[in-house]
Design an enzyme around this catalytic site. Sequence first.
Site, PDB file in Angstrom:
ATOM      1  N   LYS A  35      -0.646 -17.715  -4.866  1.00  0.00           N
ATOM      2  CA  LYS A  35      -1.441 -17.070  -3.803  1.00  0.00           C
ATOM      3  C   LYS A  35      -2.490 -16.154  -4.431  1.00  0.00           C
ATOM      4  O   LYS A  35      -2.429 -15.858  -5.636  1.00  0.00           O
ATOM      5  CB  LYS A  35      -0.517 -16.289  -2.869  1.00  0.00           C
ATOM      6  CG  LYS A  35       0.229 -15.144  -3.533  1.00  0.00           C
ATOM      7  CD  LYS A  35       1.261 -14.541  -2.588  1.00  0.00           C
ATOM      8  CE  LYS A  35       2.105 -13.500  -3.303  1.00  0.00           C
ATOM      9  NZ  LYS A  35       3.193 -13.007  -2.440  1.00  0.00           N
ATOM     10  N   ARG A 130       9.452  -7.131   7.496  1.00  0.00           N
ATOM     11  CA  ARG A 130       8.057  -7.527   7.507  1.00  0.00           C
ATOM     12  C   ARG A 130       8.028  -8.819   8.314  1.00  0.00           C
ATOM     13  O   ARG A 130       7.943  -8.769   9.523  1.00  0.00           O
ATOM     14  CB  ARG A 130       7.591  -7.709   6.059  1.00  0.00           C
ATOM     15  CG  ARG A 130       6.250  -7.130   5.770  1.00  0.00           C
ATOM     16  CD  ARG A 130       5.939  -7.170   4.284  1.00  0.00           C
ATOM     17  NE  ARG A 130       6.303  -8.438   3.641  1.00  0.00           N
ATOM     18  CZ  ARG A 130       6.009  -8.764   2.396  1.00  0.00           C
ATOM     19  NH1 ARG A 130       5.340  -7.915   1.638  1.00  0.00           N
ATOM     20  NH2 ARG A 130       6.372  -9.917   1.884  1.00  0.00           N
ATOM     21  N   TYR A 258     -20.344  10.410 -12.250  1.00  0.00           N
ATOM     22  CA  TYR A 258     -20.469  10.998 -10.913  1.00  0.00           C
ATOM     23  C   TYR A 258     -19.522  12.184 -10.751  1.00  0.00           C
ATOM     24  O   TYR A 258     -18.379  12.127 -11.200  1.00  0.00           O
ATOM     25  CB  TYR A 258     -20.119   9.963  -9.838  1.00  0.00           C
ATOM     26  CG  TYR A 258     -21.184   8.931  -9.621  1.00  0.00           C
ATOM     27  CD1 TYR A 258     -22.436   9.288  -9.120  1.00  0.00           C
ATOM     28  CD2 TYR A 258     -20.938   7.596  -9.912  1.00  0.00           C
ATOM     29  CE1 TYR A 258     -23.415   8.326  -8.910  1.00  0.00           C
ATOM     30  CE2 TYR A 258     -21.903   6.624  -9.709  1.00  0.00           C
ATOM     31  CZ  TYR A 258     -23.142   6.992  -9.205  1.00  0.00           C
ATOM     32  OH  TYR A 258     -24.098   6.043  -9.002  1.00  0.00           O
TER      33      TYR A 258
END
Length: 361
Positions: A35, A130, A258
């Site tokens: 998958k 689930r 940053y």
Amino acid sequence: MPRPIVATIDSGALRHNLNVARALTPGAHLWAVVKANAYGHGIEAAVNAFADADGLALIELENAVRLRELGWKKPLLLLEGCFSSIDWHAAAEHRMACVIHCDEQLSEFEATPLPRKLDIYVKFNTGMNRLGFRIERARDVVRRLMLHEGTGEITLMTHFACADERDGHLEALRRFSDATSGLPLPRSLANSAACFDFDRVATGDGRDSVRPGIMLYGATPFTHATRSAASLKLRPAMTLSTEIIGVQSLRPGDAVGYGATYVAARDERVAVIAAGYADGYPRHAPSGTPVLVNGQRTRLVGRVSMDKIAVDVTDLPLARVGTPVELWGAQLAVDEVANAAGTIGYESLTAVSSRVPRRVV
Ligand SMILES: *Cc1c(COP(=O)(O)O)cnc(C)c1O
């Protein structure tokens, strides 16, 4: 010149890891789980390297169809089953086995006339909460499936919530075994973690099927600190490498990146590297995350940005533009980098984005 970042996929490592899974699960039907684009490695690489698996299991119907187009003739298993009648049709046409995990899905399967019987993996909930029918319903659901003419072979399946913890799957295994005892059907229980405890998970009737995923790619299903991939004799299948594309000399007090989150304490050299979160490098990797520059361990400094990271090369005087960098792979476990970033190897491997070319060797 393409940008230097590349994910090198080692088919020898994929094959080696498949053999490790085989050796752990003697006699079992082995589904190699592919998958999420083979956990980020690319299904083309997987279909070749896993030629000796008994079948390939995945979530995405379109990739399953693609596997057929690539010439995969052995079984395919859709791990979440189908989402519409059109999908049920495609699955039947391409001879895919399918999970059924709830009443809605079962009803749609029963209501869809199909050109051939489908092998069904009926999925039960043993505590993950689930997907899956309540395990107490095992007999009823199986009876209903058996009455449907479109049903081929039935396999009883569950997915463990805690197989990565010591004995974490034993309670779920007990509930599964109690509720299904006497049903003369094959079972499919083990993910990678449970493959390492196959002696206790196996039925012993030689009809078990197993579903290893992450271990095939050379990352650990357990905690890296206690049971690393190397300690499990797995070989990393993906090396994510790139190069230095700039070097900066910092004075004490100069910042990097940053937000100026990293400030040099002394005179430092910092190499800028072609890899960022848009490539799948974890944005939450903090200063200190390990990076290999020319095979030597050093550390990330400052924030990960979209296309670049910076690393400290003060003690690597030979580092310059073009010097090779390994972000993870053969020399640096993906699990270690992932853990530093507060995640797991699974996420880091599957996050490698489509702009990173995969090179299969
Ligand atoms: C992803 C998945 C697996 C493989 O799990 P790993 O932990 O990667 O071995 C097995 N079974 C099912 C149902 C899955 O969704």
